[in-house]
Write a protein that holds these residues in place. Structure first.
Motif, PDB file in Angstrom:
ATOM      1  N   ARG A 167       0.897  -1.290  -0.101  1.00 49.08           N
ATOM      2  CA  ARG A 167      -0.120  -0.049   0.080  1.00 49.08           C
ATOM      3  C   ARG A 167       0.832   1.191   0.077  1.00 49.08           C
ATOM      4  NH1 ARG A 167      -3.237  -3.085   3.900  1.00 49.08           N
ATOM      5  NH2 ARG A 167      -5.252  -3.830   2.914  1.00 49.08           N
ATOM      6  N   GLY A 168       1.761   1.317  -1.022  1.00 46.46           N
ATOM      7  CA  GLY A 168       2.657   2.271  -1.002  1.00 46.46           C
ATOM      8  C   GLY A 168       3.616   2.766   0.130  1.00 46.46           C
ATOM      9  N   ARG A 169       4.011   1.953   1.044  1.00 45.19           N
ATOM     10  CA  ARG A 169       5.005   2.078   2.061  1.00 45.19           C
ATOM     11  C   ARG A 169       5.834   1.096   2.416  1.00 45.19           C
ATOM     12  NH1 ARG A 169       3.100   1.618   7.817  1.00 45.19           N
ATOM     13  NH2 ARG A 169       1.373   0.219   7.764  1.00 45.19           N
ATOM     14  N   THR A 170       6.699   1.029   2.913  1.00 41.83           N
ATOM     15  CA  THR A 170       7.421   0.086   3.583  1.00 41.83           C
ATOM     16  C   THR A 170       7.554   0.065   4.937  1.00 41.83           C
ATOM     17  OG1 THR A 170       9.069   0.486   1.691  1.00 41.83           O
ATOM     18  CG2 THR A 170      10.123  -0.933   3.649  1.00 41.83           C
ATOM     19  N   GLU A 171       7.391  -1.096   5.634  1.00 36.49           N
ATOM     20  CA  GLU A 171       7.097  -1.497   6.963  1.00 36.49           C
ATOM     21  C   GLU A 171       8.339  -2.520   7.535  1.00 36.49           C
ATOM     22  OE1 GLU A 171       3.816  -2.583  10.227  1.00 36.49           O
ATOM     23  OE2 GLU A 171       3.194  -2.556   7.933  1.00 36.49           O
TER      24      GLU A 171
END
Length: 200
Positions: A167-171
């Motif tokens: 969803r458009g982010r890195t975690e």
């Protein structure tokens, strides 16, 4: 931080020489690397390798000992844990494996050999949940995996982490907390849809 772990397969493909050397020390980034006894961390890990890797390791140093289907490396990883290599006939063909055995534990190489043959003789190709997580850890580049540090809750510090994209982010997530969807996304396509085998 170092678990006492059962015999476990840590990589689902046949390791080439580059991957073989990465798997030999896949816990190299652990905190306090030179301050703890890592025997329990490495002991009973195994993976399949190519014959060229097996032959290379057989020729690199004289073995500590050699039997019909296995040999042990002379150099120890810890006080009592060393590499044992197997050439095993499974379903009519010879395959090659590496494991870490604790040679203070009498019969450890034989138990490992029997566990590998049993695991690789499953009638249906499948993976356990633990094998999925271990494969992800083994296959992830060092830059994208690590260990939970000071910013994590105390009960999570020292546990393995991996970067997850979505969803458009890195975690950064704990390896053990990956969802089924995140696990599937991190597995290679040919392993993604294998049935889930319940560990015995």
């Amino acid at each position: 931080m170092n678990p006492t772990s059962p015999i476990r397969k840590i990589y689902q493909c046949i390791a080439d020489r580059r991957q073989m050397f990465r798997l030999f020390d896949r816990h190299a980034q652990r905190p306090n690397r030179f301050e703890d006894d890592a025997s329990a961390l490495y002991r009973d890990e195994w993976f399949e390798l190519a014959r060229s890797g097996y032959d290379y390791m057989l020729e690199i140093l004289p073995p500590l000992w050699m039997r019909a289907d296995m040999f042990a490396m002379r150099e120890f990883l810890t006080d009592s844990v060393t590499s044992v290599f197997f050439a095993l006939t499974i379903d009519g063909r010879i395959r090659y494996f590496h494991c870490y055995c604790d040679l203070f534990d009498r019969g450890s190489p034989e138990r490992m050999r029997d566990a590998i043959v049993e695991r690789e003789s499953w009638p249906v190709k499948a993976m356990t949940h633990v094998e999925r997580l271990e494969h992800i850890w083994s296959a992830t580049h060092d830059d994208y995996r690590g260990y939970a540090g000071e910013r994590w809750l105390p009960e999570h510090r020292g546990k393995r982490t991996v970067l997850v994209y979505g969803r458009g982010r890195t975690e950064l997530k704990l390896l053990d907390h990956l969802s089924d969807e995140e696990i599937a996304a991190k597995l290679p396509v040919h392993l993604r849809h294998l049935p889930l085998k319940t560990a015995a």
